[in-house]
Design an enzyme around this catalytic site. Structure first.
Site, PDB file in Angstrom:
ATOM      1  N   ASP A  96      60.150  54.022   6.978  1.00 10.92           N
ATOM      2  CA  ASP A  96      59.557  52.710   7.264  1.00 10.92           C
ATOM      3  C   ASP A  96      60.363  51.532   6.726  1.00 10.92           C
ATOM      4  OD1 ASP A  96      58.763  53.829   4.686  1.00 10.92           O
ATOM      5  OD2 ASP A  96      57.626  52.002   4.419  1.00 10.92           O
ATOM      6  N   CYS A  97      61.680  51.677   6.581  1.00 12.76           N
ATOM      7  CA  CYS A  97      62.483  50.572   6.038  1.00 12.76           C
ATOM      8  C   CYS A  97      62.860  49.588   7.150  1.00 12.76           C
ATOM      9  CB  CYS A  97      63.738  51.127   5.377  1.00 12.76           C
ATOM     10  SG  CYS A  97      64.946  49.861   4.928  1.00 12.76           S
ATOM     11  N   LYS A 133      67.115  61.383  -3.973  1.00  8.11           N
ATOM     12  CA  LYS A 133      68.385  61.044  -3.320  1.00  8.11           C
ATOM     13  C   LYS A 133      69.453  62.101  -3.612  1.00  8.11           C
ATOM     14  CE  LYS A 133      67.122  56.236  -3.890  1.00  8.11           C
ATOM     15  NZ  LYS A 133      67.115  55.127  -4.842  1.00  8.11           N
ATOM     16  N   VAL A 192      69.376  51.892   0.856  1.00  9.21           N
ATOM     17  CA  VAL A 192      69.616  52.044   2.290  1.00  9.21           C
ATOM     18  C   VAL A 192      69.307  50.705   2.963  1.00  9.21           C
ATOM     19  CG1 VAL A 192      69.183  54.516   2.476  1.00  9.21           C
ATOM     20  CG2 VAL A 192      67.242  52.948   2.522  1.00  9.21           C
ATOM     21  N   LYS A 241      52.474  49.971  -3.279  1.00  8.69           N
ATOM     22  CA  LYS A 241      52.707  48.560  -3.614  1.00  8.69           C
ATOM     23  C   LYS A 241      51.410  47.760  -3.524  1.00  8.69           C
ATOM     24  CE  LYS A 241      57.408  48.814  -1.708  1.00  8.69           C
ATOM     25  NZ  LYS A 241      57.349  50.101  -1.008  1.00  8.69           N
TER      26      LYS A 241
END
Length: 213
Positions: free
Chosen positions: A19-20, A47, A60, A210
């Site tokens: 979802d970036c 990672k 990313v 968040k």
């Protein structure tokens, strides 16, 4: 060696596109220019070592144009793609380049807000109204009839805004912002967008920590 781009994998689903919005911006640019590329999904919670070697900060997207040099930052990456593959042009005129640029930060502030009177909703509405006025005068896209880099930057952010605010706050873009609605429909229905967007459930999962912090 061909074009390679490392992008975020979905939270808890390392084999699924994540979802970036900055990763999607790069993918959109490559898709709109019909540039063949290899997409590498990165589990940002675990990672791999090879990734940290090419992206020491662990961020990313990172992009390799085929020369073995890995480039971070979607602003820089999309500029490099534009220079290397100038057709079709996605250049946004300088006077329009910042249209909608404050929407994402206003969205994240409002999304995380616990105080309905802190002005964060009003700030977002002000930015959306400014986009409405620009599109009314210059649309259907930011630079008129043709899609450009500014649209490809804004499209993923508007998608996040639409999905996350409806899910977490039951909030939708006001119906009277008709040009904004037409704009999002035009962007979200493009083949390039459908191919590169994260599933709604992965987007929601990405924002949940968040929002609930």
């Amino acid at each position: 060696m061909g074009v390679e781009v490392c992008v975020k994998a979905a939270v808890g689903h390392p084999d699924t596109l994540g979802d970036c919005p900055f990763s999607q911006r790069v993918l959109l640019t490559l898709e709109e220019k019909k540039v063949p590329y290899e997409m590498k999904l990165i589990d940002v919670q675990n990672k791999p070592d090879w990734f940290l070697k090419i992206s020491p900060e662990g961020k990313v997207p990172v992009f390799n144009g085929g020369d073995g040099k890995w480039i971070p930052d979607s602003d820089v990456i999309t500029q490099v793609i534009e220079e290397k593959y100038p057709t079709p042009s996605l250049v946004t005129p300088p006077e329009y380049a910042s249209v909608g640029s404050k929407i994402f930060s206003c969205f994240t502030t409002f999304l995380k807000s616990k105080d309905p009177n802190d002005g964060s909703e009003k700030a977002l509405l002000t930015e959306l109204q400014a986009l409405e006025e620009h599109l009314k005068a210059h649309g259907p896209f930011i630079n008129g009839q043709n899609i450009s880099a500014a649209d490809l930057s804004l499209a993923p952010k508007l998608y996040h805004l639409q999905v996350a605010l409806e899910h977490f706050k039951g909030w939708k873009i006001p119906e009277d912002l008709t040009n904004v609605h037409a704009y999002t429909e035009a962007l979200f229905s493009r083949e390039s967008f459908i191919k590169t967007k994260a599933a709604k459930e992965h987007l929601i999962a990405g924002w949940a920590p968040k929002v609930n912090a």
